[in-house]
Design a protein around this motif. Structure first.
Motif, PDB file in Angstrom:
ATOM      1  N   THR A  63       0.838  -1.200   0.000  1.00 33.03           N
ATOM      2  CA  THR A  63       0.000   0.000   0.000  1.00 33.03           C
ATOM      3  C   THR A  63       0.872   1.248   0.000  1.00 33.03           C
ATOM      4  O   THR A  63       1.615   1.490   0.952  1.00 33.03           O
ATOM      5  CB  THR A  63      -0.922   0.020   1.230  1.00 33.03           C
ATOM      6  N   PRO A  64       0.814   2.062  -1.056  1.00 30.42           N
ATOM      7  CA  PRO A  64       1.630   3.282  -1.096  1.00 30.42           C
ATOM      8  C   PRO A  64       1.011   4.377  -0.230  1.00 30.42           C
ATOM      9  O   PRO A  64      -0.174   4.294   0.129  1.00 30.42           O
ATOM     10  CB  PRO A  64       1.597   3.675  -2.568  1.00 30.42           C
ATOM     11  N   ASP A  89      -3.085  -2.458 -11.216  1.00 31.74           N
ATOM     12  CA  ASP A  89      -3.317  -1.034 -10.979  1.00 31.74           C
ATOM     13  C   ASP A  89      -4.541  -0.605 -11.792  1.00 31.74           C
ATOM     14  O   ASP A  89      -4.434  -0.237 -12.951  1.00 31.74           O
ATOM     15  CB  ASP A  89      -2.088  -0.221 -11.379  1.00 31.74           C
ATOM     16  N   LEU A  90      -5.719  -0.723 -11.169  1.00 36.72           N
ATOM     17  CA  LEU A  90      -6.978  -0.390 -11.823  1.00 36.72           C
ATOM     18  C   LEU A  90      -7.648   0.780 -11.102  1.00 36.72           C
ATOM     19  O   LEU A  90      -7.375   1.010  -9.917  1.00 36.72           O
ATOM     20  CB  LEU A  90      -7.914  -1.613 -11.811  1.00 36.72           C
ATOM     21  N   PRO A  91      -8.514   1.521 -11.778  1.00 32.60           N
ATOM     22  CA  PRO A  91      -9.159   2.700 -11.154  1.00 32.60           C
ATOM     23  C   PRO A  91     -10.269   2.284 -10.192  1.00 32.60           C
ATOM     24  O   PRO A  91     -11.440   2.604 -10.389  1.00 32.60           O
ATOM     25  CB  PRO A  91      -9.697   3.470 -12.367  1.00 32.60           C
ATOM     26  N   LEU A  92      -9.895   1.555  -9.159  1.00 34.41           N
ATOM     27  CA  LEU A  92     -10.848   1.068  -8.167  1.00 34.41           C
ATOM     28  C   LEU A  92     -10.359   1.418  -6.773  1.00 34.41           C
ATOM     29  O   LEU A  92      -9.163   1.296  -6.477  1.00 34.41           O
ATOM     30  CB  LEU A  92     -11.001  -0.458  -8.274  1.00 34.41           C
ATOM     31  N   ALA A  93     -11.268   1.847  -5.914  1.00 30.62           N
ATOM     32  CA  ALA A  93     -10.943   2.059  -4.503  1.00 30.62           C
ATOM     33  C   ALA A  93     -11.074   0.718  -3.791  1.00 30.62           C
ATOM     34  O   ALA A  93     -12.155   0.126  -3.758  1.00 30.62           O
ATOM     35  CB  ALA A  93     -11.889   3.091  -3.895  1.00 30.62           C
ATOM     36  N   VAL A  94      -9.974   0.213  -3.254  1.00 32.59           N
ATOM     37  CA  VAL A  94      -9.986  -1.098  -2.618  1.00 32.59           C
ATOM     38  C   VAL A  94      -9.537  -0.968  -1.169  1.00 32.59           C
ATOM     39  O   VAL A  94      -8.753  -0.081  -0.811  1.00 32.59           O
ATOM     40  CB  VAL A  94      -9.079  -2.095  -3.360  1.00 32.59           C
ATOM     41  N   GLY A  95     -10.041  -1.874  -0.329  1.00 35.81           N
ATOM     42  CA  GLY A  95      -9.626  -1.881   1.072  1.00 35.81           C
ATOM     43  C   GLY A  95     -10.757  -2.339   1.966  1.00 35.81           C
ATOM     44  O   GLY A  95     -11.870  -2.635   1.511  1.00 35.81           O
ATOM     45  N   ILE A  96     -10.457  -2.407   3.261  1.00 32.29           N
ATOM     46  CA  ILE A  96     -11.457  -2.747   4.273  1.00 32.29           C
ATOM     47  C   ILE A  96     -11.667  -1.499   5.131  1.00 32.29           C
ATOM     48  O   ILE A  96     -10.797  -1.148   5.924  1.00 32.29           O
ATOM     49  CB  ILE A  96     -10.988  -3.926   5.142  1.00 32.29           C
TER      50      ILE A  96
END
Length: 414
Positions: A35-36, A279-286
């Protein structure tokens, strides 16, 4: 757990080949931080012969937006001549020189001036390779980059792009002399791996280029080039297993130990795949408001990272719904990205990127295609030298999975 079970913790952006190989074979444990920092952007690269015109354009562009420039010239005996060249090429820029043979106080003064913004271009040797954090410096120019190691190039590139501004890196080779085969390979690797957190992929290519060295000796690289990385891994695993079995067979009472040894060595024969950077234009995470417990979120991230097939993804998705409720969009995207990553690994891809509204499916660099393009895969999927450029429309997420499945079923189209 770390305090009770770990004696030595090594942090590195690009592990040396031997250390990485020890991690891949299970001799050492490894964890990846992918995660940058927030607002960090990939660095735009350029690789080619030295061009004074391009150098002037790069410096002027950075000056126009109020930034600063690192210029790496790793030869102390000609660094003053390079300063004269830059001063003549870009008289608008304030150029200062810094290298390790300068008196300590003089070098400190140079660095203080650059950090304070009193210098536009810092012309230096590789002393800037690590430890510098100057967010206002967002253009890097490296002279004779083909003579540097991969880890050096990656560390140098990390000196820029440390803020929210777009950064640029220029890796120049000699204008007339051709680089060595290994030097050209290193430049190609650094040009291809532009995504954030590319250090692991670069270290893998470094391992393949230079070899793993000796696990029980002093050599930190070597040997692999003769037979290839995967064959070398299997040969080493077989040799170690045979030695262990011979030792165990000498004492019948050690049969259970032999079984344990075979289990321990099984990691050596597991298929090793190049990690795929997605690297896709998606917001990812929990999100924290979905699972407030930070330790639990970290454990779940690790479980997601360990998923190996679609069945496991489906099972964990159901577990999330049962335990925490309906999935937020970020979590849905996280599981979708894992599906993409697993299919990409099976297809032999090295990266999936979003560029100018298109999805780019990249294969690892290959020398056996003789410049031939990959064949097109139908409407909107155009083959390039080593990648597919996909215009997938509004329903690109579903079509991307379908395209990856096609690549998995057919193998790399030749």
């Amino acid at each position: 757990m770390l305090r009770t079970e770990v004696d030595v913790l090594t942090l590195t952006a690009t592990p040396i080949p031997r250390t990485l190989y020890m991690a891949l074979t299970g001799v050492r444990d490894i964890s990846n931080l992918n995660t940058p920092p927030e607002e960090r952007l990939p660095i735009v690269p350029h690789v080619g012969p030295y061009s004074p015109k391009l150098v002037r354009q790069a410096i002027l562009r950075e000056l126009e937006r109020g930034g600063q420039i690192f210029f790496v010239h790793n030869r102390v005996n000609t660094i003053d001549a390079m300063k004269a060249h830059l001063s003549q090429l870009v008289p608008e820029a304030r150029v200062d020189v810094g290298h390790g043979q300068m008196p300590e106080t003089q070098l400190a003064s140079v660095m203080h001036r650059f950090n304070a913004g009193d210098t536009d271009v810092l012309l230096s040797t590789t002393i800037i390779e690590s430890g510098l954090d100057i967010p206002n410096a967002n253009t890097l120019i490296v002279d004779r980059a083909d003579t540097f190691g991969l880890a050096q190039l990656y560390q140098l590139r990390g000196r820029v792009g440390r803020g929210a501004a777009r950064a640029y890196s220029y890796f120049f080779r000699h204008r007339k002399l051709s680089p060595t085969v290994e030097g050209q390979q290193r430049l190609e690797v650094i040009a291809e791996n532009t995504q954030l957190g590319a250090g692991y992929s670069i270290a893998m290519r470094d391992l393949e280029i230079r070899g793993a060295g000796e696990l029980l000796g002093t050599r930190q690289h070597g040997h692999i080039q003769a037979v290839g990385f995967h064959l070398y891994t299997r040969l080493l695993a077989d040799a170690v297993r045979q030695i262990r079995r011979i030792e165990v067979s000498k004492n019948g009472e050690q049969k259970s130990e032999g079984r344990k040894i075979d289990v321990a060595l099984s990691s050596l024969t597991q298929p090793l795949s190049m990690p795929v950077n997605v690297d896709l234009p998606l917001a990812v995470g929990i999100p924290a408001d979905y699972i407030p417990d930070q330790d639990l979120r970290l454990r779940l991230y690790r479980r997601i990272a360990d998923l190996r097939d679609a069945t496991e993804i489906d099972a964990l998705t159901s577990e999330f719904r049962d335990r925490f409720g309906e999935l937020p969009e970020m979590v849905e995207n996280l599981f979708y990205q894992m599906r993409v990553k697993l299919r990409a690994e099976k297809a032999g891809l090295s990266a999936i990127n979003w560029e100018s509204g298109q999805v780019v499916l990249r294969y690892p660099a290959s020398e056996d295609r003789d410049g031939r393009r990959l064949p097109d895969l139908g409407p909107g999927i155009r083959g390039g030298k080593n990648a597919y450029w996909c215009s997938l429309g509004e329903k690109w997420k579903e079509r991307l999975l379908e395209t990856l499945s096609l690549l998995v079923d057919n193998g790399k189209v030749t």
